[in-house]
Enzyme design. Structure first.
Site, PDB file in Angstrom:
ATOM      1  N   GLY A 271       0.988  -1.062   0.102  1.00  0.00           N
ATOM      2  CA  GLY A 271       0.108   0.102   0.010  1.00  0.00           C
ATOM      3  C   GLY A 271       0.891   1.215  -0.178  1.00  0.00           C
ATOM      4  O   GLY A 271       1.069   2.053  -1.129  1.00  0.00           O
TER       5      GLY A 271
ATOM      6  N   CYS B 225      -9.265  22.438  16.826  1.00  0.00           N
ATOM      7  CA  CYS B 225      -9.352  22.732  18.317  1.00  0.00           C
ATOM      8  C   CYS B 225      -8.852  21.540  19.101  1.00  0.00           C
ATOM      9  O   CYS B 225      -9.478  20.821  20.106  1.00  0.00           O
ATOM     10  CB  CYS B 225     -10.569  23.205  19.201  1.00  0.00           C
ATOM     11  SG  CYS B 225     -10.451  23.803  20.678  1.00  0.00           S
ATOM     12  N   GLU B 226      -7.693  21.176  18.842  1.00  0.00           N
ATOM     13  CA  GLU B 226      -6.834  20.076  19.410  1.00  0.00           C
ATOM     14  C   GLU B 226      -5.327  20.326  19.465  1.00  0.00           C
ATOM     15  O   GLU B 226      -4.769  20.687  18.148  1.00  0.00           O
ATOM     16  CB  GLU B 226      -6.918  18.641  18.797  1.00  0.00           C
ATOM     17  CG  GLU B 226      -8.510  18.425  18.416  1.00  0.00           C
ATOM     18  CD  GLU B 226      -8.774  17.047  19.100  1.00  0.00           C
ATOM     19  OE1 GLU B 226      -7.951  16.575  20.022  1.00  0.00           O
ATOM     20  OE2 GLU B 226     -10.172  16.666  18.972  1.00  0.00           O
TER      21      GLU B 226
HETATM   22  N1  LLP Z   1      -2.263  -5.754   4.042  1.00  0.00           N
HETATM   23  C1  LLP Z   1      -3.025  -5.794   5.196  1.00  0.00           C
HETATM   24  C2  LLP Z   1      -3.647  -6.858   5.749  1.00  0.00           C
HETATM   25  C3  LLP Z   1      -3.086  -4.623   5.722  1.00  0.00           C
HETATM   26  O1  LLP Z   1      -3.524  -4.413   7.011  1.00  0.00           O
HETATM   27  C4  LLP Z   1      -2.100  -3.415   5.361  1.00  0.00           C
HETATM   28  C5  LLP Z   1      -2.195  -2.207   6.216  1.00  0.00           C
HETATM   29  C6  LLP Z   1      -1.696  -3.782   4.125  1.00  0.00           C
HETATM   30  C7  LLP Z   1      -1.549  -4.933   3.582  1.00  0.00           C
HETATM   31  C8  LLP Z   1      -0.714  -2.482   3.685  1.00  0.00           C
HETATM   32  O2  LLP Z   1       0.462  -2.119   4.127  1.00  0.00           O
HETATM   33  P1  LLP Z   1       1.421  -1.246   3.767  1.00  0.00           P
HETATM   34  O3  LLP Z   1       2.043  -1.726   2.649  1.00  0.00           O
HETATM   35  O4  LLP Z   1       0.727   0.050   3.154  1.00  0.00           O
HETATM   36  O5  LLP Z   1       2.427  -0.822   4.941  1.00  0.00           O
HETATM   37  N2  LLP Z   1      -2.925   4.325   8.938  1.00  0.00           N
HETATM   38  C9  LLP Z   1      -1.416   3.891   9.181  1.00  0.00           C
HETATM   39  C10 LLP Z   1      -1.057   2.438   8.364  1.00  0.00           C
HETATM   40  C11 LLP Z   1      -2.140   1.487   8.927  1.00  0.00           C
HETATM   41  C12 LLP Z   1      -1.736   0.265   7.788  1.00  0.00           C
HETATM   42  C13 LLP Z   1      -2.587  -0.938   7.890  1.00  0.00           C
HETATM   43  N3  LLP Z   1      -2.602  -2.013   7.317  1.00  0.00           N
HETATM   44  C14 LLP Z   1      -0.494   5.099   8.643  1.00  0.00           C
HETATM   45  O6  LLP Z   1      -0.934   6.053   8.451  1.00  0.00           O
HETATM   46  O7  LLP Z   1       0.682   4.798   9.088  1.00  0.00           O
END
Ligand code: LLP
Length: 419
Positions: A281, A349-350
């Site tokens: 991702g 406001c945080e």
């Molecule tokens: N596969 C699963 C099952 C996941 O839960 C996730 C991300 C991915 C793939 C993708 O992971 P990546 O390649 O993006 O690291 N909101 C947080 C990140 C949460 C990621 C959750 N799961 C942030 O802004 O850092």
């Protein structure tokens, strides 16, 4: 370790910060701020680099929709050949509307509802990454009632520390994800015996923004060993899904490069004889996006800090407030003003609504515009309507042209759900 492999798609052209040659001040003037801008070329180049790093090794890349699921971005990713990882019924539906076939979707999620499981089984997604023995039993029941056999993988919790922020580490025993390694073998044997299930794979995702390769390779090796043990017991899985997690450089410092990452995973799983699936991702889209904002106020507390207040805040980009995440902030126009130290904050406001503390920016004044970098992943998707703030528009720059792929929300849009 090498420098980040991101290109210079975002750079200054004659002191104007631009994306693929398009001055972002022009986009901000036309669309208003706050506003996300994505460079298609960054996504294209990163996808190609990840794909090519596998060489002849059989693999499938399932883009994690949760990182950025704006339709224009999903269509771009699809045009490159990526498949998808969906984490909710909504993301599955979105993938179908973007043109994906169910066979191109893997479905992950720690709390899939009966309706979501029905949806996934009815559609016949490529794999449901099952989280627990209970969930496997529920999938089995749903599939048998339909006279079907659902393709499932077991999500294993390998008890490996991803060494990332605790909020986005998912591979430790104390985290809620997956089935503990010591039970995984028996759970797989049970799944393999169920008539409504076809156990096709093993899955692990140990966290996000991971910047050391050992935990990722360790999780991969753990899955490979389990696959070999299962094969010895007569249960052959087709694939190992190693999740996402590869981190990006938010501060410009070194991070593992994608070729080293892929070769570590391939090496760790070589003798399992399985197809490798990844669910990237952040790595694909974070460096492709910036958040544009305008300075609305500058105030200097006597003997204290200089606050530069933006029109963008935690409702547009939550990562700094939620994880103390660091994002570089740069001016859209360089005009020789000297840098001063400032705290760059939002209007909400945080006190956590702060994008950067003690940053150096050319003596900001109201009306100046800035870009918050590397916000293509987990930016727009985590926006909220807190303070009745509308969610920002998103712009895609491709081949020197730009288009709005999502317009700014209006108060009417927001109120449309209310009686
Ligand atoms: N596969 C699963 C099952 C996941 O839960 C996730 C991300 C991915 C793939 C993708 O992971 P990546 O390649 O993006 O690291 N909101 C947080 C990140 C949460 C990621 C959750 N799961 C942030 O802004 O850092």
């Amino acid at each position: 370790m090498t420098r980040p492999s991101s290109t210079n798609v975002f750079d200054y052209t004659q002191d104007r910060f631009a994306c693929d040659g398009v001055p972002l001040g022009d986009v901000a003037a036309a669309v208003g701020t706050p506003c996300y801008v994505y460079g298609a070329r960054v996504v294209r180049e990163r996808y190609r680099a990840l794909d090519e790093a596998f060489g002849a090794v059989p693999h499938a890349l399932h883009y994690a929709l949760k990182a950025n699921s704006t339709m224009g971005v999903v269509r771009l990713v699809r045009s490159l050949g990526a498949q998808v990882d969906a984490n909710s019924g909504g993301e599955i539906e979105l993938a179908l509307r973007a043109g994906y076939a169910p066979s191109q979707v893997v479905f992950t999620g720690v709390g899939k509802t009966p309706a979501e499981l029905e949806q996934a089984v009815r559609l016949g997604v490529r794999t449901i990454n099952a989280e627990s023995p209970g969930e496997l039993a529920r999938i089995d029941e749903i599939a048998r009632a339909r006279g079907a056999r659902a393709r499932v993988a077991l999500r294993v919790n390998p008890d490996i520390d991803a060494r990332s922020h605790p909020h986005i580490s998912t591979g430790l025993r104390r985290n809620k994800f997956g089935v503990a390694l010591e039970s995984a073998f028996d759970v797989c044997l049970d799944a393999a015996r169920r008539p409504g299930l076809h156990l096709v794979g093993l899955h692990a995702h140990i966290g996000s923004q991971i910047t050391t390769l050992e935990p990722l390779a360790g999780a991969a090796a753990t899955l490979a060993a389990l696959a070999r043990r299962l094969a010895g017991a007569g249960v052959q899985v087709e694939h190992l899904d190693l999740g996402g997690g590869l981190g990006v450089s938010y501060d410009g410092g070194p991070v593992p490069d994608v070729a080293a990452y892929v070769s570590a995973l391939v090496e760790a799983t070589r003798d399992a004889g399985c197809l490798l699936i990844l669910e990237p991702g952040r790595w694909l889209v974070a460096p492709a996006g910036v958040l544009l904002a305008t300075v609305v106020d500058v105030k200097v507390h006597p003997g204290g800090r200089r606050f530069v207040v933006l029109d963008a805040g935690m409702t547009d980009l939550l990562r700094p407030a939620l994880y103390s995440a660091f994002h570089r902030i740069v001016p859209l126009q360089r005009d020789g003003r000297p840098d001063v130290a400032c705290d760059v904050v939002g209007p909400v406001c945080e006190s956590s609504d702060t994008f950067g503390v003690d940053r150096q920016l050319p003596d900001p004044a109201p009306g100046d515009r800035v870009a918050v970098l590397d916000t293509g992943a987990y930016g727009a998707v985590m926006a909220s309507n807190y303070n009745r703030r509308v969610t920002p528009p998103e712009v895609l720059v491709d081949g020197g042209r730009w288009e709005i792929i999502r317009r700014r929300q209006t108060l009417d849009d927001m109120l449309a759900c209310e009686s």
